[in-house]
Design a protein around this motif. Structure first.
Motif, PDB file in Angstrom:
ATOM      1  N   GLY A  81       0.767  -1.341  -0.152  1.00  0.00           N
ATOM      2  CA  GLY A  81       0.003  -0.022  -0.031  1.00  0.00           C
ATOM      3  C   GLY A  81       0.684   1.239   0.188  1.00  0.00           C
ATOM      4  O   GLY A  81       0.193   2.538  -0.198  1.00  0.00           O
ATOM      5  N   GLN A  82       2.289   1.324   0.113  1.00  0.00           N
ATOM      6  CA  GLN A  82       3.103   2.187   0.216  1.00  0.00           C
ATOM      7  C   GLN A  82       3.890   2.375  -1.256  1.00  0.00           C
ATOM      8  O   GLN A  82       4.377   1.537  -1.723  1.00  0.00           O
ATOM      9  CB  GLN A  82       3.995   2.134   1.340  1.00  0.00           C
ATOM     10  CG  GLN A  82       3.173   2.263   2.662  1.00  0.00           C
ATOM     11  CD  GLN A  82       2.468   3.386   3.201  1.00  0.00           C
ATOM     12  OE1 GLN A  82       2.719   4.382   2.602  1.00  0.00           O
ATOM     13  NE2 GLN A  82       1.455   3.094   3.830  1.00  0.00           N
ATOM     14  N   ASP A  83       3.868   3.726  -1.577  1.00  0.00           N
ATOM     15  CA  ASP A  83       4.575   4.075  -2.972  1.00  0.00           C
ATOM     16  C   ASP A  83       6.022   3.694  -2.709  1.00  0.00           C
ATOM     17  O   ASP A  83       6.717   4.783  -1.581  1.00  0.00           O
ATOM     18  CB  ASP A  83       4.363   5.373  -3.510  1.00  0.00           C
ATOM     19  CG  ASP A  83       4.825   5.579  -4.773  1.00  0.00           C
ATOM     20  OD1 ASP A  83       5.794   5.899  -4.766  1.00  0.00           O
ATOM     21  OD2 ASP A  83       4.047   5.676  -5.708  1.00  0.00           O
ATOM     22  N   ILE A  84       6.932   3.315  -3.386  1.00  0.00           N
ATOM     23  CA  ILE A  84       8.283   3.199  -3.179  1.00  0.00           C
ATOM     24  C   ILE A  84       9.242   4.341  -3.295  1.00  0.00           C
ATOM     25  O   ILE A  84      10.303   4.616  -2.533  1.00  0.00           O
ATOM     26  CB  ILE A  84       9.038   2.130  -4.019  1.00  0.00           C
ATOM     27  CG1 ILE A  84       8.849   2.193  -5.494  1.00  0.00           C
ATOM     28  CG2 ILE A  84       8.244   0.524  -3.770  1.00  0.00           C
ATOM     29  CD1 ILE A  84       9.561   1.292  -6.393  1.00  0.00           C
ATOM     30  N   ARG A  85       8.590   5.342  -4.352  1.00  0.00           N
ATOM     31  CA  ARG A  85       9.481   6.590  -4.502  1.00  0.00           C
ATOM     32  C   ARG A  85       9.223   7.455  -3.049  1.00  0.00           C
ATOM     33  O   ARG A  85       9.709   8.335  -2.692  1.00  0.00           O
ATOM     34  CB  ARG A  85       8.906   7.199  -5.570  1.00  0.00           C
ATOM     35  CG  ARG A  85       9.465   6.660  -6.779  1.00  0.00           C
ATOM     36  CD  ARG A  85       9.136   7.289  -8.397  1.00  0.00           C
ATOM     37  NE  ARG A  85       9.740   6.945  -9.599  1.00  0.00           N
ATOM     38  CZ  ARG A  85      10.782   7.200 -10.116  1.00  0.00           C
ATOM     39  NH1 ARG A  85      11.472   8.094  -9.218  1.00  0.00           N
ATOM     40  NH2 ARG A  85      11.267   6.672 -11.069  1.00  0.00           N
ATOM     41  N   ARG A  86       7.752   7.721  -2.957  1.00  0.00           N
ATOM     42  CA  ARG A  86       7.329   8.866  -2.033  1.00  0.00           C
ATOM     43  C   ARG A  86       7.676   8.340  -0.745  1.00  0.00           C
ATOM     44  O   ARG A  86       7.684   9.055   0.313  1.00  0.00           O
ATOM     45  CB  ARG A  86       5.807   8.798  -2.315  1.00  0.00           C
ATOM     46  CG  ARG A  86       5.430   9.581  -3.746  1.00  0.00           C
ATOM     47  CD  ARG A  86       3.930   9.695  -3.688  1.00  0.00           C
ATOM     48  NE  ARG A  86       3.500  10.185  -5.217  1.00  0.00           N
ATOM     49  CZ  ARG A  86       2.353  10.176  -5.514  1.00  0.00           C
ATOM     50  NH1 ARG A  86       1.524   9.715  -4.933  1.00  0.00           N
ATOM     51  NH2 ARG A  86       2.080  10.563  -6.960  1.00  0.00           N
ATOM     52  N   SER A  87       7.352   6.977  -0.273  1.00  0.00           N
ATOM     53  CA  SER A  87       7.434   6.530   1.098  1.00  0.00           C
ATOM     54  C   SER A  87       8.156   5.459   1.368  1.00  0.00           C
ATOM     55  O   SER A  87       7.736   4.394   1.963  1.00  0.00           O
ATOM     56  CB  SER A  87       5.895   6.120   1.454  1.00  0.00           C
ATOM     57  OG  SER A  87       5.077   7.411   1.257  1.00  0.00           O
ATOM     58  N   PRO A  88       9.453   5.495   0.956  1.00  0.00           N
ATOM     59  CA  PRO A  88      10.430   4.314   1.157  1.00  0.00           C
ATOM     60  C   PRO A  88      10.472   3.712   2.572  1.00  0.00           C
ATOM     61  O   PRO A  88      10.783   2.532   2.705  1.00  0.00           O
ATOM     62  CB  PRO A  88      11.679   4.738   0.484  1.00  0.00           C
ATOM     63  CG  PRO A  88      11.587   6.257   0.690  1.00  0.00           C
ATOM     64  CD  PRO A  88      10.226   6.873   0.357  1.00  0.00           C
ATOM     65  N   ASN A  89      10.546   4.749   3.294  1.00  0.00           N
ATOM     66  CA  ASN A  89      10.747   4.091   5.035  1.00  0.00           C
ATOM     67  C   ASN A  89       9.610   3.444   5.211  1.00  0.00           C
ATOM     68  O   ASN A  89       9.715   2.482   5.898  1.00  0.00           O
ATOM     69  CB  ASN A  89      11.053   5.502   5.794  1.00  0.00           C
ATOM     70  CG  ASN A  89      12.317   6.134   5.431  1.00  0.00           C
ATOM     71  OD1 ASN A  89      13.376   5.226   5.264  1.00  0.00           O
ATOM     72  ND2 ASN A  89      12.354   7.243   5.801  1.00  0.00           N
ATOM     73  N   LYS A  90       8.291   3.879   4.836  1.00  0.00           N
ATOM     74  CA  LYS A  90       7.075   2.967   5.304  1.00  0.00           C
ATOM     75  C   LYS A  90       7.195   1.637   4.608  1.00  0.00           C
ATOM     76  O   LYS A  90       6.729   0.606   5.213  1.00  0.00           O
ATOM     77  CB  LYS A  90       6.039   3.730   4.888  1.00  0.00           C
ATOM     78  CG  LYS A  90       5.728   5.094   5.672  1.00  0.00           C
ATOM     79  CD  LYS A  90       4.500   5.809   5.374  1.00  0.00           C
ATOM     80  CE  LYS A  90       4.198   6.888   6.322  1.00  0.00           C
ATOM     81  NZ  LYS A  90       3.029   7.653   5.689  1.00  0.00           N
ATOM     82  N   VAL A  91       7.703   1.569   3.367  1.00  0.00           N
ATOM     83  CA  VAL A  91       7.790   0.617   2.809  1.00  0.00           C
ATOM     84  C   VAL A  91       8.712  -0.556   3.481  1.00  0.00           C
ATOM     85  O   VAL A  91       8.342  -1.809   3.651  1.00  0.00           O
ATOM     86  CB  VAL A  91       8.225   0.627   1.172  1.00  0.00           C
ATOM     87  CG1 VAL A  91       8.625  -0.891   0.622  1.00  0.00           C
ATOM     88  CG2 VAL A  91       7.321   1.332   0.290  1.00  0.00           C
TER      89      VAL A  91
END
Length: 347
Positions: A81-91
């Motif tokens: 559910g997390q974008d690898i570009r915008r939210s790498p830490n959440k990924v």
């Protein structure tokens, strides 16, 4: 008609929302080399998904982008559910990763390796102790918890790496060539543990592999990747049925006159035929019925069969169809593309 269209659209949207991984035109270039070329695929939640291809196909590069180690040149992906570009830490908080290279500290014990990883993900005691105990027991290493990892076999190290990546309860587990370098017995043991982990943890597992038996044994669906492109996608059974459409007969000949070969090629039970020296591979309708007909026809035309075998198509046959070569060939050495000898031979 309108209601049906709306229903189908809603189903597609729900499938995307429920996806563990979704790539959107994801691309990676290194100079003039395009390692991953506009790949679009969706990996469902709680699925074991295989990226199948030879060394150098782009599988590891794709995984490295999905795990935020590499930035895409173009496109993007959503993981858990997390974008690898915008939210790498959440990924990173939602995934587990086991790379090709062994990353354990061999001077530390199994327990210490697990504990370090758990602390990195801020898993607090007493949950940390409970979780490590539970996972080491799953892979049969609890009785070796205090032993230095350097004393472990290759298979034991791989099992430890697998459960270490689960200590923070990730939603998606990425495994890059998880059984490379293991002996056959250790490979089968790792497969068993992966099935057990998948069932008990209810997580999505994405595996890269160039082992056909591994893909068939483990994966719900596979994607065939070659030269950075997505060549085919589906369950192993679907791909074999879609591509081959029949059974394979392999025959060795003591004598095969041209007249006999021509008769086999023109027969109503032959879909495709490939000749190599004194052997033939035939794709036929209803293999059990075709075998006696092949023997009868060859004998009638003055030929002589030394052996004949009936088998179902394999993923290697599928790979050959899409890429023009066997996955067993070493494609890391040459970039030359071979044209499949199956192509152009359909009747």
């Amino acid at each position: 008609m309108f209601i049906s269209t709306v229903t189908e659209t809603v189903s597609r949207v729900e499938a995307v929302l429920d996806a563990a991984v979704q790539t959107i035109d994801i691309t990676k270039r290194f100079g003039e080399l395009t390692a991953v070329d506009r790949i679009n695929l969706t990996i469902d939640a709680e699925e074991i998904f295989g990226l199948l291809g030879p060394n150098g196909a782009g599988k590891t590069t794709l995984i490295r982008m999905l795990t935020t180690v590499l930035q895409p040149t173009e496109g993007t992906a959503k993981v858990a559910g997390q974008d690898i570009r915008r939210s790498p830490n959440k990924v990173r908080q939602k995934i587990g990763v086991v790379s090709q290279a062994m990353t354990l500290d061999v001077e530390l014990s199994a327990w210490e390796n697990m504990e370090l990883y758990a602390k990195y993900y801020d898993v607090r005691n007493p949950l940390r102790r409970e979780r490590i105990t539970e996972l080491l027991e799953v892979v049969g290493l609890l009785d070796r918890a205090d032993f230095a990892v350097g004393s472990f076999s290759g298979g034991m190290k791989r099992r430890l790496e697998l459960v270490r990546s689960l200590v923070h309860r990730p939603r998606v587990l990425f495994l890059d060539e998880p059984t490379t370098g293991l002996d056959p017995q250790a490979r089968i043991a790792v497969w068993d543990y992966l099935r057990k982990i998948h069932k008990e943890e209810k997580i999505t597992i994405a595996i890269t592999t160039h082992y056909l038996d591994e893909a068939e044994a483990l994966c719900d669906r596979v994607a065939i990747v070659d030269y950075g492109k997505l060549m085919a996608l589906g369950t192993p059974a679907e791909l074999k049925r879609k591509v081959m459409g029949g059974d394979l007969v392999e025959a060795e000949f003591t004598s095969l006159p041209d007249e006999a070969f021509g008769a086999l090629k023109d027969s109503d039970f032959t879909i495709q035929i490939k000749r190599r020296d004194s052997s033939l591979t035939l794709l036929v309708k209803h293999g059990a019925e075709a075998v006696p007909k092949i023997v009868e026809l060859v004998n009638a035309k003055g030929g002589k069969i030394s052996s004949i075998t009936l088998r179902e198509p394999t993923l290697d046959d599928v790979f050959l169809h899409f890429t023009g070569r066997s996955i067993r060939e070493d494609t890391g050495v040459t970039r030359k593309r071979f044209v499949s000898s199956w192509e152009g031979m359909r009747r």
